[in-house]
Motif scaffolding. Structure first.
Motif, PDB file in Angstrom:
ATOM      1  N   LYS A 194       8.713  -5.834  -3.567  1.00 48.88           N
ATOM      2  CA  LYS A 194       8.333  -4.441  -3.725  1.00 48.88           C
ATOM      3  C   LYS A 194       7.411  -4.017  -2.592  1.00 48.88           C
ATOM      4  O   LYS A 194       6.856  -4.848  -1.877  1.00 48.88           O
ATOM      5  CB  LYS A 194       7.660  -4.213  -5.084  1.00 48.88           C
ATOM      6  N   ALA A 195       7.270  -2.711  -2.477  1.00 48.64           N
ATOM      7  CA  ALA A 195       6.600  -2.145  -1.303  1.00 48.64           C
ATOM      8  C   ALA A 195       5.093  -2.033  -1.483  1.00 48.64           C
ATOM      9  O   ALA A 195       4.519  -0.963  -1.324  1.00 48.64           O
ATOM     10  CB  ALA A 195       7.199  -0.776  -0.993  1.00 48.64           C
ATOM     11  N   ASP A 196       4.454  -3.176  -1.766  1.00 50.66           N
ATOM     12  CA  ASP A 196       3.002  -3.150  -1.889  1.00 50.66           C
ATOM     13  C   ASP A 196       2.343  -4.101  -0.907  1.00 50.66           C
ATOM     14  O   ASP A 196       1.282  -4.660  -1.167  1.00 50.66           O
ATOM     15  CB  ASP A 196       2.555  -3.457  -3.320  1.00 50.66           C
ATOM     16  N   PHE A 197       2.971  -4.256   0.259  1.00 49.54           N
ATOM     17  CA  PHE A 197       2.383  -5.055   1.330  1.00 49.54           C
ATOM     18  C   PHE A 197       1.119  -4.351   1.847  1.00 49.54           C
ATOM     19  O   PHE A 197       0.981  -3.135   1.763  1.00 49.54           O
ATOM     20  CB  PHE A 197       3.384  -5.203   2.468  1.00 49.54           C
ATOM     21  N   CYS A 238       3.474 -13.099   4.928  1.00 46.84           N
ATOM     22  CA  CYS A 238       4.802 -12.594   4.599  1.00 46.84           C
ATOM     23  C   CYS A 238       5.053 -11.343   5.429  1.00 46.84           C
ATOM     24  O   CYS A 238       4.214 -10.438   5.469  1.00 46.84           O
ATOM     25  CB  CYS A 238       4.874 -12.271   3.115  1.00 46.84           C
ATOM     26  N   MET A 239       6.207 -11.299   6.072  1.00 41.06           N
ATOM     27  CA  MET A 239       6.601 -10.107   6.814  1.00 41.06           C
ATOM     28  C   MET A 239       7.922  -9.609   6.263  1.00 41.06           C
ATOM     29  O   MET A 239       8.793 -10.398   5.900  1.00 41.06           O
ATOM     30  CB  MET A 239       6.737 -10.407   8.307  1.00 41.06           C
ATOM     31  N   GLY A 240       8.046  -8.304   6.211  1.00 41.03           N
ATOM     32  CA  GLY A 240       9.251  -7.759   5.621  1.00 41.03           C
ATOM     33  C   GLY A 240       9.722  -6.478   6.263  1.00 41.03           C
ATOM     34  O   GLY A 240       8.970  -5.811   6.984  1.00 41.03           O
ATOM     35  N   TRP A 241      10.970  -6.171   6.006  1.00 36.85           N
ATOM     36  CA  TRP A 241      11.561  -4.890   6.391  1.00 36.85           C
ATOM     37  C   TRP A 241      11.920  -4.111   5.125  1.00 36.85           C
ATOM     38  O   TRP A 241      12.504  -4.673   4.185  1.00 36.85           O
ATOM     39  CB  TRP A 241      12.827  -5.093   7.219  1.00 36.85           C
ATOM     40  N   PHE A 242      11.577  -2.846   5.153  1.00 38.33           N
ATOM     41  CA  PHE A 242      11.872  -1.939   4.057  1.00 38.33           C
ATOM     42  C   PHE A 242      12.597  -0.730   4.621  1.00 38.33           C
ATOM     43  O   PHE A 242      12.529  -0.456   5.817  1.00 38.33           O
ATOM     44  CB  PHE A 242      10.577  -1.480   3.379  1.00 38.33           C
ATOM     45  N   ARG A 243      13.249   0.014   3.739  1.00 39.16           N
ATOM     46  CA  ARG A 243      13.842   1.274   4.159  1.00 39.16           C
ATOM     47  C   ARG A 243      13.645   2.305   3.071  1.00 39.16           C
ATOM     48  O   ARG A 243      13.499   1.969   1.891  1.00 39.16           O
ATOM     49  CB  ARG A 243      15.318   1.109   4.497  1.00 39.16           C
ATOM     50  N   GLN A 244      13.651   3.557   3.509  1.00 39.54           N
ATOM     51  CA  GLN A 244      13.400   4.647   2.560  1.00 39.54           C
ATOM     52  C   GLN A 244      14.192   5.879   2.944  1.00 39.54           C
ATOM     53  O   GLN A 244      14.219   6.287   4.113  1.00 39.54           O
ATOM     54  CB  GLN A 244      11.909   4.987   2.519  1.00 39.54           C
ATOM     55  N   ILE A 245      14.827   6.438   1.931  1.00 41.43           N
ATOM     56  CA  ILE A 245      15.534   7.711   2.057  1.00 41.43           C
ATOM     57  C   ILE A 245      14.644   8.764   1.423  1.00 41.43           C
ATOM     58  O   ILE A 245      14.014   8.500   0.396  1.00 41.43           O
ATOM     59  CB  ILE A 245      16.887   7.643   1.322  1.00 41.43           C
ATOM     60  N   PRO A 246      14.578   9.968   1.978  1.00 46.22           N
ATOM     61  CA  PRO A 246      13.739  11.012   1.375  1.00 46.22           C
ATOM     62  C   PRO A 246      14.033  11.184  -0.109  1.00 46.22           C
ATOM     63  O   PRO A 246      15.196  11.269  -0.530  1.00 46.22           O
ATOM     64  CB  PRO A 246      14.114  12.256   2.171  1.00 46.22           C
ATOM     65  N   GLY A 247      12.988  11.196  -0.905  1.00 46.33           N
ATOM     66  CA  GLY A 247      13.133  11.387  -2.335  1.00 46.33           C
ATOM     67  C   GLY A 247      13.397  10.117  -3.114  1.00 46.33           C
ATOM     68  O   GLY A 247      13.482  10.151  -4.349  1.00 46.33           O
ATOM     69  N   MET A 267      14.793   5.638   6.966  1.00 41.66           N
ATOM     70  CA  MET A 267      13.655   5.248   7.791  1.00 41.66           C
ATOM     71  C   MET A 267      13.371   3.786   7.471  1.00 41.66           C
ATOM     72  O   MET A 267      13.258   3.412   6.289  1.00 41.66           O
ATOM     73  CB  MET A 267      12.445   6.100   7.466  1.00 41.66           C
ATOM     74  N   TYR A 268      13.262   2.978   8.508  1.00 35.00           N
ATOM     75  CA  TYR A 268      13.014   1.542   8.335  1.00 35.00           C
ATOM     76  C   TYR A 268      11.570   1.223   8.711  1.00 35.00           C
ATOM     77  O   TYR A 268      11.093   1.646   9.764  1.00 35.00           O
ATOM     78  CB  TYR A 268      13.986   0.727   9.178  1.00 35.00           C
ATOM     79  N   TYR A 269      10.925   0.464   7.836  1.00 33.34           N
ATOM     80  CA  TYR A 269       9.520   0.114   8.031  1.00 33.34           C
ATOM     81  C   TYR A 269       9.350  -1.398   8.087  1.00 33.34           C
ATOM     82  O   TYR A 269       9.988  -2.142   7.337  1.00 33.34           O
ATOM     83  CB  TYR A 269       8.664   0.638   6.878  1.00 33.34           C
ATOM     84  N   CYS A 270       8.452  -1.826   8.942  1.00 34.26           N
ATOM     85  CA  CYS A 270       8.016  -3.204   9.010  1.00 34.26           C
ATOM     86  C   CYS A 270       6.705  -3.318   8.232  1.00 34.26           C
ATOM     87  O   CYS A 270       5.889  -2.389   8.260  1.00 34.26           O
ATOM     88  CB  CYS A 270       7.820  -3.576  10.474  1.00 34.26           C
ATOM     89  N   ALA A 271       6.505  -4.443   7.553  1.00 33.49           N
ATOM     90  CA  ALA A 271       5.284  -4.628   6.788  1.00 33.49           C
ATOM     91  C   ALA A 271       4.849  -6.085   6.843  1.00 33.49           C
ATOM     92  O   ALA A 271       5.667  -6.982   7.051  1.00 33.49           O
ATOM     93  CB  ALA A 271       5.495  -4.201   5.342  1.00 33.49           C
ATOM     94  N   ALA A 272       3.559  -6.305   6.635  1.00 33.23           N
ATOM     95  CA  ALA A 272       3.016  -7.661   6.634  1.00 33.23           C
ATOM     96  C   ALA A 272       1.947  -7.774   5.558  1.00 33.23           C
ATOM     97  O   ALA A 272       1.227  -6.809   5.279  1.00 33.23           O
ATOM     98  CB  ALA A 272       2.427  -7.999   7.996  1.00 33.23           C
ATOM     99  N   ASP A 273       1.878  -8.954   4.958  1.00 38.09           N
ATOM    100  CA  ASP A 273       0.890  -9.205   3.918  1.00 38.09           C
ATOM    101  C   ASP A 273       0.397 -10.636   4.075  1.00 38.09           C
ATOM    102  O   ASP A 273       1.204 -11.558   4.189  1.00 38.09           O
ATOM    103  CB  ASP A 273       1.529  -9.006   2.538  1.00 38.09           C
ATOM    104  N   PRO A 274      -0.920 -10.849   4.096  1.00 40.87           N
ATOM    105  CA  PRO A 274      -1.432 -12.215   4.311  1.00 40.87           C
ATOM    106  C   PRO A 274      -1.085 -13.146   3.164  1.00 40.87           C
ATOM    107  O   PRO A 274      -1.050 -12.742   2.005  1.00 40.87           O
ATOM    108  CB  PRO A 274      -2.948 -12.006   4.431  1.00 40.87           C
ATOM    109  N   GLY A 275      -0.806 -14.392   3.505  1.00 40.06           N
ATOM    110  CA  GLY A 275      -0.500 -15.388   2.488  1.00 40.06           C
ATOM    111  C   GLY A 275       0.958 -15.393   2.099  1.00 40.06           C
ATOM    112  O   GLY A 275       1.805 -14.747   2.705  1.00 40.06           O
ATOM    113  N   TRP A 276       1.281 -16.137   1.042  1.00 48.06           N
ATOM    114  CA  TRP A 276       2.669 -16.352   0.626  1.00 48.06           C
ATOM    115  C   TRP A 276       3.115 -15.475  -0.519  1.00 48.06           C
ATOM    116  O   TRP A 276       4.302 -15.344  -0.804  1.00 48.06           O
ATOM    117  CB  TRP A 276       2.852 -17.815   0.211  1.00 48.06           C
ATOM    118  N   TYR A 277       2.183 -14.882  -1.250  1.00 47.03           N
ATOM    119  CA  TYR A 277       2.506 -14.256  -2.532  1.00 47.03           C
ATOM    120  C   TYR A 277       3.533 -13.133  -2.410  1.00 47.03           C
ATOM    121  O   TYR A 277       4.446 -13.019  -3.218  1.00 47.03           O
ATOM    122  CB  TYR A 277       1.222 -13.749  -3.188  1.00 47.03           C
ATOM    123  N   ALA A 278       3.397 -12.303  -1.366  1.00 48.56           N
ATOM    124  CA  ALA A 278       4.320 -11.174  -1.217  1.00 48.56           C
ATOM    125  C   ALA A 278       5.749 -11.633  -0.976  1.00 48.56           C
ATOM    126  O   ALA A 278       6.689 -10.851  -1.184  1.00 48.56           O
ATOM    127  CB  ALA A 278       3.863 -10.277  -0.073  1.00 48.56           C
TER     128      ALA A 278
END
Length: 129
Positions: A114-117, A32-41, A97-108
């Motif tokens: 949520k941001a636990d990749f 699973c690959m994803g894009w996340f974003r975060q604003i300070p605070g 701020m935009y982040y790329c993330a990856a997690d092995p398998g399908w579960y994510a």
């Protein structure tokens, strides 16, 4: 696992940006690959995710119709894929701020978004004025 984002910057409201993320391929080539974003605070927010096993794509309601996630597996460097996030009709609330993330398998890609990749890039800033 090293993920590297690029493509952020400053843009005008109504404009477009394309973010890129190069990532190594997992041995199974199903993750699973994803894009996340975060604003300070604020908490990191998932905006789009893609499962490489079957191409399933999922977007946060707040970005549907404006954000497009895609994956390029055809790079000359066969050890890495490139994940894209195309953003149209940029709005000031897209500033983050935009982040790329990856997690092995399908579960994510099936559970609550949520941001636990397992693996993350360093982030790329998008500023819309």
């Amino acid at each position: 696992v090293q993920l590297v984002e690029s493509g952020g910057g400053s843009a005008q409201t109504g404009g477009s940006l394309r973010l890129s993320c190069t990532a190594p391929r997992y041995t199974s080539n199903m993750y699973c690959m994803g894009w996340f974003r975060q604003i300070p605070g604020k908490e990191r927010e998932g905006v789009a995710r893609l499962y490489t096993g079957d191409g399933t794509i999922d977007y946060a309601d707040s970005v549907k119709g404006r954000f497009t996630i895609s994956l390029d597996t055809g790079s000359q460097d066969n050890s890495r894929n490139t994940l894209y996030l195309q953003i149209h009709n940029l709005q000031p609330e897209d500033t983050a701020m935009y982040y790329c993330a990856a997690d092995p398998g399908w579960y994510a890609c099936r559970r609550t978004f949520k941001a636990d990749f397992a693996n993350w890039g360093q982030g790329t800033q998008v500023t819309v004025s």
